[in-house]
Design a protein around this motif. Sequence first.
Motif, PDB file in Angstrom:
ATOM      1  N   ARG A 276       0.836  -1.212   0.000  1.00 54.82           N
ATOM      2  CA  ARG A 276       0.000   0.000   0.000  1.00 54.82           C
ATOM      3  C   ARG A 276       0.868   1.258   0.000  1.00 54.82           C
ATOM      4  N   ALA A 277       1.882   1.263   0.845  1.00 55.39           N
ATOM      5  CA  ALA A 277       2.759   2.430   0.937  1.00 55.39           C
ATOM      6  C   ALA A 277       3.503   2.654  -0.380  1.00 55.39           C
ATOM      7  N   ALA A 278       3.986   1.581  -0.984  1.00 57.62           N
ATOM      8  CA  ALA A 278       4.739   1.695  -2.237  1.00 57.62           C
ATOM      9  C   ALA A 278       3.838   2.137  -3.390  1.00 57.62           C
ATOM     10  N   ARG A 279       2.580   1.746  -3.370  1.00 62.66           N
ATOM     11  CA  ARG A 279       1.664   2.201  -4.413  1.00 62.66           C
ATOM     12  C   ARG A 279       1.419   3.700  -4.308  1.00 62.66           C
ATOM     13  N   LEU A 280       1.362   4.206  -3.075  1.00 66.89           N
ATOM     14  CA  LEU A 280       1.162   5.639  -2.866  1.00 66.89           C
ATOM     15  C   LEU A 280       2.424   6.428  -3.176  1.00 66.89           C
ATOM     16  N   ASN A 281       3.559   5.847  -2.823  1.00 64.82           N
ATOM     17  CA  ASN A 281       4.835   6.524  -3.028  1.00 64.82           C
ATOM     18  C   ASN A 281       5.900   5.467  -3.315  1.00 64.82           C
ATOM     19  N   PRO A 282       6.208   5.223  -4.591  1.00 63.13           N
ATOM     20  CA  PRO A 282       7.178   4.190  -4.944  1.00 63.13           C
ATOM     21  C   PRO A 282       8.544   4.372  -4.284  1.00 63.13           C
ATOM     22  N   GLU A 283       8.868   5.581  -3.891  1.00 61.88           N
ATOM     23  CA  GLU A 283      10.147   5.820  -3.214  1.00 61.88           C
ATOM     24  C   GLU A 283      10.192   5.169  -1.834  1.00 61.88           C
ATOM     25  N   PHE A 284       9.032   4.769  -1.315  1.00 59.01           N
ATOM     26  CA  PHE A 284       8.989   4.089  -0.029  1.00 59.01           C
ATOM     27  C   PHE A 284       9.828   2.813  -0.066  1.00 59.01           C
ATOM     28  N   LEU A 285       9.935   2.185  -1.225  1.00 55.90           N
ATOM     29  CA  LEU A 285      10.700   0.950  -1.323  1.00 55.90           C
ATOM     30  C   LEU A 285      12.170   1.178  -0.989  1.00 55.90           C
ATOM     31  N   SER A 286      12.698   2.356  -1.281  1.00 54.35           N
ATOM     32  CA  SER A 286      14.081   2.678  -0.905  1.00 54.35           C
ATOM     33  C   SER A 286      14.239   2.609   0.611  1.00 54.35           C
ATOM     34  N   TYR A 287      13.253   3.133   1.297  1.00 57.18           N
ATOM     35  CA  TYR A 287      13.241   3.069   2.755  1.00 57.18           C
ATOM     36  C   TYR A 287      13.118   1.622   3.217  1.00 57.18           C
ATOM     37  N   ALA A 288      12.211   0.882   2.611  1.00 60.73           N
ATOM     38  CA  ALA A 288      11.961  -0.505   3.011  1.00 60.73           C
ATOM     39  C   ALA A 288      13.199  -1.375   2.812  1.00 60.73           C
ATOM     40  N   GLU A 289      14.010  -1.038   1.822  1.00 59.52           N
ATOM     41  CA  GLU A 289      15.232  -1.802   1.548  1.00 59.52           C
ATOM     42  C   GLU A 289      16.246  -1.685   2.688  1.00 59.52           C
ATOM     43  N   LYS A 290      16.193  -0.597   3.426  1.00 58.69           N
ATOM     44  CA  LYS A 290      17.202  -0.322   4.459  1.00 58.69           C
ATOM     45  C   LYS A 290      16.712  -0.564   5.876  1.00 58.69           C
ATOM     46  N   ASP A 291      15.420  -0.565   6.076  1.00 62.85           N
ATOM     47  CA  ASP A 291      14.857  -0.648   7.421  1.00 62.85           C
ATOM     48  C   ASP A 291      15.015  -2.064   7.994  1.00 62.85           C
ATOM     49  N   LYS A 292      15.714  -2.165   9.125  1.00 63.27           N
ATOM     50  CA  LYS A 292      15.937  -3.464   9.759  1.00 63.27           C
ATOM     51  C   LYS A 292      14.626  -4.127  10.161  1.00 63.27           C
ATOM     52  N   ASP A 293      13.650  -3.334  10.547  1.00 57.85           N
ATOM     53  CA  ASP A 293      12.362  -3.881  10.982  1.00 57.85           C
ATOM     54  C   ASP A 293      11.594  -4.543   9.840  1.00 57.85           C
ATOM     55  N   LEU A 294      11.960  -4.234   8.630  1.00 57.03           N
ATOM     56  CA  LEU A 294      11.256  -4.798   7.475  1.00 57.03           C
ATOM     57  C   LEU A 294      12.019  -5.950   6.819  1.00 57.03           C
ATOM     58  N   GLU A 295      13.038  -6.439   7.504  1.00 54.77           N
ATOM     59  CA  GLU A 295      13.843  -7.533   6.958  1.00 54.77           C
ATOM     60  C   GLU A 295      12.986  -8.751   6.616  1.00 54.77           C
ATOM     61  N   SER A 296      12.081  -9.124   7.494  1.00 58.44           N
ATOM     62  CA  SER A 296      11.241 -10.292   7.229  1.00 58.44           C
ATOM     63  C   SER A 296      10.279 -10.030   6.066  1.00 58.44           C
ATOM     64  N   VAL A 297       9.860  -8.790   5.898  1.00 53.91           N
ATOM     65  CA  VAL A 297       8.976  -8.449   4.775  1.00 53.91           C
ATOM     66  C   VAL A 297       9.742  -8.606   3.463  1.00 53.91           C
TER      67      VAL A 297
END
Length: 56
Positions: free
Chosen positions: A14-35
């Motif tokens: 959902r976040a990436a659909r609203l703002n594709p740049e969110f994926l850059s954040y998701a790539e680095k966030d330790k909390d999203l490792e399992s995602v």
Amino acid sequence: MAGNIEEAFLDVVRAARLNPEFLSYAEKDKDLESVRKHPGYQALKKYLQDREKRNE
């Protein structure tokens, strides 16, 4: 989303659909490792990259 990987993945979608740049954040966030290990994550990345290329 403490332990609920599916729900967390859907939130990332959902976040990436609203703002594709969110994926850059998701790539680095330790909390999203399992995602990032979710089977659909790579497909999401490819979809967003393809969408970006179509919009160039």
